[in-house]
Design a protein around this motif. Structure first.
Motif, PDB file in Angstrom:
ATOM      1  N   ASP A 100       0.925  -4.930   3.059  1.00  9.09           N
ATOM      2  CA  ASP A 100       1.769  -5.230   4.213  1.00  9.09           C
ATOM      3  C   ASP A 100       1.476  -4.352   5.419  1.00  9.09           C
ATOM      4  OD1 ASP A 100       2.763  -2.987   2.991  1.00  9.09           O
ATOM      5  OD2 ASP A 100       4.849  -3.653   2.928  1.00  9.09           O
ATOM      6  N   LYS A 101       0.926  -3.136   5.202  1.00 10.23           N
ATOM      7  CA  LYS A 101       0.668  -2.251   6.340  1.00 10.23           C
ATOM      8  C   LYS A 101      -0.768  -1.726   6.413  1.00 10.23           C
ATOM      9  CE  LYS A 101       5.440  -0.650   6.868  1.00 10.23           C
ATOM     10  NZ  LYS A 101       6.350   0.531   6.921  1.00 10.23           N
ATOM     11  N   PHE A 102      -1.615  -2.097   5.476  1.00 10.52           N
ATOM     12  CA  PHE A 102      -3.016  -1.637   5.509  1.00 10.52           C
ATOM     13  C   PHE A 102      -3.864  -2.546   4.644  1.00 10.52           C
ATOM     14  CE2 PHE A 102      -1.266   0.243   1.738  1.00 10.52           C
ATOM     15  CZ  PHE A 102      -2.316   0.264   0.820  1.00 10.52           C
TER      16      PHE A 102
ATOM     17  N   ILE B 212      -8.626 -10.507  12.158  1.00  7.72           N
ATOM     18  CA  ILE B 212      -9.405  -9.361  11.689  1.00  7.72           C
ATOM     19  C   ILE B 212      -8.577  -8.573  10.682  1.00  7.72           C
ATOM     20  CG2 ILE B 212     -10.782  -9.139  13.797  1.00  7.72           C
ATOM     21  CD1 ILE B 212      -8.932  -6.743  14.542  1.00  7.72           C
ATOM     22  N   ARG B 213      -9.264  -7.865   9.806  1.00  2.00           N
ATOM     23  CA  ARG B 213      -8.632  -6.957   8.841  1.00  2.00           C
ATOM     24  C   ARG B 213      -9.374  -5.620   8.925  1.00  2.00           C
ATOM     25  NH1 ARG B 213      -3.939  -9.378   6.522  1.00  2.00           N
ATOM     26  NH2 ARG B 213      -4.277 -11.623   6.695  1.00  2.00           N
TER      27      ARG B 213
ATOM     28  N   MET C  92       1.006  -5.865  -2.252  1.00  2.00           N
ATOM     29  CA  MET C  92      -0.229  -6.544  -1.884  1.00  2.00           C
ATOM     30  C   MET C  92       0.087  -7.988  -1.530  1.00  2.00           C
ATOM     31  SD  MET C  92      -3.910  -6.734  -3.811  1.00  2.00           S
ATOM     32  CE  MET C  92      -3.438  -7.868  -5.101  1.00  2.00           C
ATOM     33  N   GLU C  93      -0.389  -8.423  -0.376  1.00  2.00           N
ATOM     34  CA  GLU C  93      -0.145  -9.787   0.072  1.00  2.00           C
ATOM     35  C   GLU C  93      -1.149 -10.757  -0.546  1.00  2.00           C
ATOM     36  OE1 GLU C  93      -0.390  -9.284   4.285  1.00  2.00           O
ATOM     37  OE2 GLU C  93       1.709  -8.715   4.480  1.00  2.00           O
ATOM     38  N   GLU C  94      -2.434 -10.386  -0.504  1.00  2.00           N
ATOM     39  CA  GLU C  94      -3.466 -11.278  -1.017  1.00  2.00           C
ATOM     40  C   GLU C  94      -4.823 -10.579  -1.034  1.00  2.00           C
ATOM     41  OE1 GLU C  94      -4.509 -14.539   1.610  1.00  2.00           O
ATOM     42  OE2 GLU C  94      -3.697 -13.451   3.323  1.00  2.00           O
ATOM     43  N   ILE C  95      -5.765 -11.228  -1.710  1.00  2.00           N
ATOM     44  CA  ILE C  95      -7.163 -10.780  -1.688  1.00  2.00           C
ATOM     45  C   ILE C  95      -7.936 -11.841  -0.917  1.00  2.00           C
ATOM     46  CG2 ILE C  95      -9.190 -10.158  -3.039  1.00  2.00           C
ATOM     47  CD1 ILE C  95      -7.294  -9.667  -5.411  1.00  2.00           C
ATOM     48  N   ILE C  96      -8.605 -11.433   0.157  1.00  2.00           N
ATOM     49  CA  ILE C  96      -9.407 -12.379   0.947  1.00  2.00           C
ATOM     50  C   ILE C  96     -10.870 -12.184   0.566  1.00  2.00           C
ATOM     51  CG2 ILE C  96      -9.954 -13.245   3.232  1.00  2.00           C
ATOM     52  CD1 ILE C  96      -7.417 -11.999   4.275  1.00  2.00           C
ATOM     53  N   LYS C  97     -11.485 -13.235   0.100  1.00  2.00           N
ATOM     54  CA  LYS C  97     -12.836 -13.159  -0.446  1.00  2.00           C
ATOM     55  C   LYS C  97     -13.913 -13.197   0.642  1.00  2.00           C
ATOM     56  CE  LYS C  97     -11.619 -13.431  -4.863  1.00  2.00           C
ATOM     57  NZ  LYS C  97     -11.953 -12.427  -5.878  1.00  2.00           N
ATOM     58  N   GLY C  98     -14.939 -12.382   0.457  1.00  2.00           N
ATOM     59  CA  GLY C  98     -16.162 -12.457   1.236  1.00  2.00           C
ATOM     60  C   GLY C  98     -16.049 -12.310   2.738  1.00  2.00           C
ATOM     61  N   LEU C  99     -15.217 -11.365   3.206  1.00  2.00           N
ATOM     62  CA  LEU C  99     -15.130 -11.146   4.649  1.00  2.00           C
ATOM     63  C   LEU C  99     -16.314 -10.306   5.137  1.00  2.00           C
ATOM     64  CD1 LEU C  99     -11.365 -10.467   5.429  1.00  2.00           C
ATOM     65  CD2 LEU C  99     -12.622 -12.628   5.336  1.00  2.00           C
TER      66      LEU C  99
ATOM     67  N   GLN D  72       0.399   2.315  -4.702  1.00  2.00           N
ATOM     68  CA  GLN D  72       1.125   3.138  -3.735  1.00  2.00           C
ATOM     69  C   GLN D  72       2.343   3.773  -4.392  1.00  2.00           C
ATOM     70  OE1 GLN D  72      -1.087   3.586  -1.078  1.00  2.00           O
ATOM     71  NE2 GLN D  72       0.730   3.486   0.170  1.00  2.00           N
ATOM     72  N   THR D  73       2.558   5.063  -4.126  1.00  2.00           N
ATOM     73  CA  THR D  73       3.750   5.709  -4.642  1.00  2.00           C
ATOM     74  C   THR D  73       4.877   5.598  -3.618  1.00  2.00           C
ATOM     75  OG1 THR D  73       2.959   7.851  -3.807  1.00  2.00           O
ATOM     76  CG2 THR D  73       2.505   7.326  -6.099  1.00  2.00           C
ATOM     77  N   THR D  74       6.089   5.383  -4.112  1.00  2.00           N
ATOM     78  CA  THR D  74       7.260   5.213  -3.274  1.00  2.00           C
ATOM     79  C   THR D  74       8.016   6.530  -3.153  1.00  2.00           C
ATOM     80  OG1 THR D  74       7.439   2.938  -4.074  1.00  2.00           O
ATOM     81  CG2 THR D  74       9.374   3.853  -2.974  1.00  2.00           C
TER      82      THR D  74
END
Length: 212
Positions: A92-94, A36-37, A3-10, A102-104
Motif C-alpha cells: 500500500d505504501k511501497f 509507474i512503480r 500486499m496489494e498484488e504482484i505485477i509480472k514482468g515490469l 512488515q512489522t507492526t
C-alpha cells in the motif's frame, strides 16, 4: 502493510541516486495501466529516537546481498538495471522485488495486554536479535539489542560485552542458545505490551518455564 498484488514482468525505465549516494530508486513502467512503480534501496536505517536516517553497516551488507540476488548487480551498478524486466511486489505504501514481512508498531490501546501467540521467525543481526510473531493477523517483533548507537559518530557500533550478556539472557529466557534459535519456530509464547521510559511501547516475551 498489506500486499496489494504482484505485477509480472515490469520493465525498469530509470534509476536515480540521492546526492549522498545512500539511496537508489528504480522506476518500473506498467504499460498496460500507464502507471509507474518505484523500488528503493536505502543503505541507511531510520532511527526513531534521532528522527533521521543513520549509517548502518548491517543494512549495507543486507542491501548488497539483496541487490545481487534480485538483479545480479551491485548498488553502484544499478544503472545497468534499465531495460530489465522483473516481477514487482506492490504494497500500500511501497514496492519491492521480493515479498516483504512488515512489522507492526504496538499501539497505546494494547498497553498492558497479554497475548498468546507463537514464534514465526528469529533474526540474528550485528546489533540485535529480532523475534517475530503475529497478533490478530499482524506481524510484531521484540528486539534484544546488543549494539550501541554513538550519537557523536552517527552510527551503530558492536559491543562484544553487551552481546555476550544478551546472548546469555536469550538462553535464560528461551532455554536454548542463540545458535539453536531455529528450534523455537512455532513455539508458543506469551507477550505483554509494556512502555519503556513511559512512552515507547514494546513486547515483553515471558520467560519459558523450566521442565521439572
Amino acid at each position: 502493510m498489506k500486499m496489494e498484488e504482484i505485477i509480472k514482468g515490469l520493465e525498469c525505465v530509470e534509476v536515480t541516486y540521492t546526492s549522498d549516494k545512500n539511496k537508489a530508486t528504480l522506476t518500473f513502467y506498467d504499460d498496460e495501466r500507464g502507471e509507474i512503480r518505484e523500488v528503493s534501496y536505502n543503505k541507511q536505517s531510520y532511527d526513531a529516537t534521532a528522527k533521521k536516517y543513520i549509517d548502518d553497516p548491517e543494512k549495507v551488507l543486507k542491501i548488497d546481498k539483496m541487490i545481487d540476488e534480485e538483479l545480479g548487480l551491485t548498488f553502484e551498478t544499478l544503472n545497468n538495471a534499465v531495460g530489465m524486466r522483473t516481477d514487482v511486489y506492490c504494497y500500500d505504501k511501497f514496492c519491492s522485488l521480493h515479498p516483504v514481512v512488515q512489522t507492526t508498531k504496538f499501539t497505546e490501546d494494547m498497553k498492558g495486554e497479554i497475548y498468546q501467540t507463537e514464534i514465526k521467525e528469529i533474526e540474528e543481526g550485528d546489533f540485535a536479535i529480532r523475534i517475530k510473531y503475529e497478533i490478530d493477523g499482524e506481524t510484531y517483533e521484540s528486539k534484544m539489542t546488543h549494539g550501541k548507537y554513538m550519537e557523536n559518530m552517527k552510527k551503530w557500533l558492536k559491543d562484544p560485552q553487551k552481546k555476550a550478556k544478551v546472548y546469555e539472557r536469550f538462553e535464560e529466557k528461551f532455554l536454548v542458545p542463540v545458535s539453536e534459535k531455529d528450534t523455537l519456530i512455532g513455539h508458543p509464547i506469551m507477550v505483554e505490551v509494556k512502555a519503556a521510559f513511559g512512552t515507547s511501547l514494546y513486547g515483553d516475551i515471558k520467560k519459558f518455564p523450566r521442565k521439572k
